[in-house]
Scaffold this motif. Structure first.
Motif, PDB file in Angstrom:
ATOM      1  N   ASP A 109       1.058  -0.999   0.142  1.00  0.00           N
ATOM      2  CA  ASP A 109       0.057   0.134   0.158  1.00  0.00           C
ATOM      3  C   ASP A 109       1.034   1.270  -0.123  1.00  0.00           C
ATOM      4  O   ASP A 109       0.173   2.286  -0.424  1.00  0.00           O
ATOM      5  N   LEU A 110       2.039   1.072   0.609  1.00  0.00           N
ATOM      6  CA  LEU A 110       2.954   2.200   0.817  1.00  0.00           C
ATOM      7  C   LEU A 110       4.316   1.900   0.560  1.00  0.00           C
ATOM      8  O   LEU A 110       4.964   0.732   1.162  1.00  0.00           O
ATOM      9  N   PRO A 136      -3.030  -0.471  -6.618  1.00  0.00           N
ATOM     10  CA  PRO A 136      -3.796   0.616  -7.069  1.00  0.00           C
ATOM     11  C   PRO A 136      -4.001   1.509  -6.074  1.00  0.00           C
ATOM     12  O   PRO A 136      -4.536   1.252  -5.041  1.00  0.00           O
ATOM     13  N   GLY A 137      -3.906   2.962  -6.182  1.00  0.00           N
ATOM     14  CA  GLY A 137      -3.983   3.746  -5.170  1.00  0.00           C
ATOM     15  C   GLY A 137      -2.991   3.862  -4.119  1.00  0.00           C
ATOM     16  O   GLY A 137      -3.024   4.890  -3.071  1.00  0.00           O
ATOM     17  N   GLY A 138      -1.951   3.135  -4.278  1.00  0.00           N
ATOM     18  CA  GLY A 138      -0.751   3.202  -3.614  1.00  0.00           C
ATOM     19  C   GLY A 138       0.167   4.451  -3.620  1.00  0.00           C
ATOM     20  O   GLY A 138       0.041   5.439  -4.304  1.00  0.00           O
ATOM     21  N   ARG A 139       0.897   4.825  -2.533  1.00  0.00           N
ATOM     22  CA  ARG A 139       1.685   5.906  -2.355  1.00  0.00           C
ATOM     23  C   ARG A 139       3.052   5.494  -2.200  1.00  0.00           C
ATOM     24  O   ARG A 139       3.735   4.319  -1.477  1.00  0.00           O
ATOM     25  N   TYR A 140       3.950   6.391  -2.825  1.00  0.00           N
ATOM     26  CA  TYR A 140       5.610   6.255  -2.745  1.00  0.00           C
ATOM     27  C   TYR A 140       6.007   7.708  -2.111  1.00  0.00           C
ATOM     28  O   TYR A 140       5.865   8.687  -2.491  1.00  0.00           O
ATOM     29  N   VAL A 141       6.423   7.554  -0.939  1.00  0.00           N
ATOM     30  CA  VAL A 141       7.084   8.902  -0.274  1.00  0.00           C
ATOM     31  C   VAL A 141       8.528   8.375  -0.113  1.00  0.00           C
ATOM     32  O   VAL A 141       8.926   7.613   0.429  1.00  0.00           O
ATOM     33  N   LYS A 195       1.447  10.478 -12.106  1.00  0.00           N
ATOM     34  CA  LYS A 195       0.503  11.677 -12.338  1.00  0.00           C
ATOM     35  C   LYS A 195       0.433  12.330 -11.126  1.00  0.00           C
ATOM     36  O   LYS A 195       0.626  13.583 -11.478  1.00  0.00           O
ATOM     37  N   ASP A 196       0.222  11.754 -10.158  1.00  0.00           N
ATOM     38  CA  ASP A 196      -0.223  12.847  -8.942  1.00  0.00           C
ATOM     39  C   ASP A 196       1.145  12.939  -7.902  1.00  0.00           C
ATOM     40  O   ASP A 196       1.477  11.936  -7.246  1.00  0.00           O
ATOM     41  N   ILE A 197       1.771  14.012  -8.178  1.00  0.00           N
ATOM     42  CA  ILE A 197       3.029  13.970  -7.490  1.00  0.00           C
ATOM     43  C   ILE A 197       2.976  15.528  -6.821  1.00  0.00           C
ATOM     44  O   ILE A 197       2.666  16.384  -7.477  1.00  0.00           O
ATOM     45  N   ARG A 198       3.207  15.135  -5.752  1.00  0.00           N
ATOM     46  CA  ARG A 198       3.487  16.476  -4.715  1.00  0.00           C
ATOM     47  C   ARG A 198       4.774  16.481  -4.108  1.00  0.00           C
ATOM     48  O   ARG A 198       5.354  15.531  -3.847  1.00  0.00           O
ATOM     49  N   VAL A 264      10.826  16.457   0.071  1.00  0.00           N
ATOM     50  CA  VAL A 264      10.227  15.287   0.095  1.00  0.00           C
ATOM     51  C   VAL A 264       8.998  15.167  -0.794  1.00  0.00           C
ATOM     52  O   VAL A 264       8.349  16.286  -1.283  1.00  0.00           O
ATOM     53  N   PHE A 265       9.040  13.899  -1.474  1.00  0.00           N
ATOM     54  CA  PHE A 265       7.900  13.750  -2.480  1.00  0.00           C
ATOM     55  C   PHE A 265       7.131  12.852  -1.979  1.00  0.00           C
ATOM     56  O   PHE A 265       7.196  11.697  -1.393  1.00  0.00           O
ATOM     57  N   ASP A 266       5.744  12.961  -2.645  1.00  0.00           N
ATOM     58  CA  ASP A 266       4.555  12.184  -2.106  1.00  0.00           C
ATOM     59  C   ASP A 266       3.735  12.074  -3.425  1.00  0.00           C
ATOM     60  O   ASP A 266       2.958  12.774  -3.848  1.00  0.00           O
ATOM     61  N   CYS A 267       4.102  10.554  -3.798  1.00  0.00           N
ATOM     62  CA  CYS A 267       3.373  10.271  -5.238  1.00  0.00           C
ATOM     63  C   CYS A 267       2.287   9.162  -4.806  1.00  0.00           C
ATOM     64  O   CYS A 267       2.253   8.373  -4.183  1.00  0.00           O
ATOM     65  N   ARG A 268       1.265   9.569  -6.020  1.00  0.00           N
ATOM     66  CA  ARG A 268      -0.027   8.452  -5.767  1.00  0.00           C
ATOM     67  C   ARG A 268       0.008   8.014  -7.103  1.00  0.00           C
ATOM     68  O   ARG A 268      -0.097   8.342  -8.205  1.00  0.00           O
ATOM     69  N   LEU A 269      -0.433   6.491  -7.049  1.00  0.00           N
ATOM     70  CA  LEU A 269      -0.960   6.003  -8.175  1.00  0.00           C
ATOM     71  C   LEU A 269      -2.384   6.282  -8.450  1.00  0.00           C
ATOM     72  O   LEU A 269      -3.154   6.429  -7.625  1.00  0.00           O
TER      73      LEU A 269
END
Length: 269
Positions: A109-110, A136-141, A195-198, A264-269
């Motif tokens: 999940d993470l 799907p919906g997982g996060r990469y920090v 695509k969703d990158i913060r 710090v990057f917080d990326c979401r699938l």
């Protein structure tokens, strides 16, 4: 630049953990762990975990039922990490290459990585591999260091050691600090399909904890020590002494407080 820039073996792990950890890693580890604790996760994977500086904080903040898998390319680093946990904690350790993870698709999940992606030989491919093992919906920090100019401890160490080898200066410090432009990182993530990158750049003012131990670790706590030994003719302790002198000159005026900067990057699938 050394071809073994990601090889943290021998006596490097203990110097890394005790000399570099309190000075440059623990504060950012707290911030990563705090962010991850707000993300509901049943299975969490940590890449390039090193000596478990982030791992320990993750385990303390994650839900007790969340499974934490801690990985690193270098088994000696993980041996120190293992010593920070009791046998009854929900933690699994595995030697793993972030470029070719030994996990099934959609397994986690993470995913978390502190100051590791800079060492990955193909950044874009590593981001694709991260996406593969996340659900799907997982996060990469993850986080990356800003350039040397914004982390002057590294600039000091890099320039000082180069004085000893003017014809063939060691290049280790170029590796962890070469990937500090957030737009470059974002472009690699986009190329890998994210695509969703913060992102957020976090600047700290950090008191140096034991400047002598810090100077020693700046030489012995990373593969720079191997570059020095490979070249010969110069005793590593002589380099430590010169770095210690340079740290005194640079930071004494600020009462041994140094600026640190990382994104710090917080990326979401």
């Amino acid at each position: 630049m050394s071809s073994n820039s990601a090889s943290f073996v021998g006596d490097i792990p203990s110097h890394y953990d005790q000399g570099l950890g309190p000075n440059i890693f623990t504060d950012y580890a707290e911030k990563l762990a705090d962010l991850c604790s707000s993300i509901p996760s049943e299975r969490v994977l940590e890449l390039a975990a090193g000596t478990g500086i982030v791992s320990r904080r993750l385990r303390d903040r994650l839900h007790p039922d969340s499974a934490l898998v801690v990985t690193d390319l270098n088994a000696p680093m993980l041996e120190i990490a293992k010593g920070k946990f009791s046998e009854d904690e929900n933690v699994e350790f595995s030697t793993a290459d972030a470029m070719e993870l030994p996990f099934e698709d959609d397994s986690f999940d993470l995913m978390v990585c502190q100051f590791g992606v800079m060492f990955f030989p193909d950044k874009t491919e590593s981001y694709r591999e991260a996406a593969r093992v996340l659900k799907p919906g997982g996060r990469y920090v993850f986080n990356v260091w800003s350039p040397m100019t914004e982390n002057p401890f590294s600039e000091t160490a890099h320039r000082t050691v180069a004085q000893f080898f003017p014809d063939d200066p060691p290049g280790f410090y170029k590796v962890p600090f070469h990937y500090g432009d957030p737009e470059v990182v974002r472009a690699d993530l986009v190329a890998a399909g994210w695509k969703d990158i913060r992102h957020e750049t976090i600047k700290l003012t950090k008191p140096i904890v034991n400047v002598e131990k810090f100077a020693t670790a700046l030489v012995y706590g990373n593969p720079l020590i191997d570059e020095i030994r490979e070249r010969g003719a110069v005793e590593p302790d002589a380099v430590v002494a010169e770095i210690l002198s340079a740290l005194h000159k640079r930071f004494e005026i600020s009462d041994y407080k140094m600026p640190l900067s990382a994104t710090v990057f917080d990326c979401r699938l």
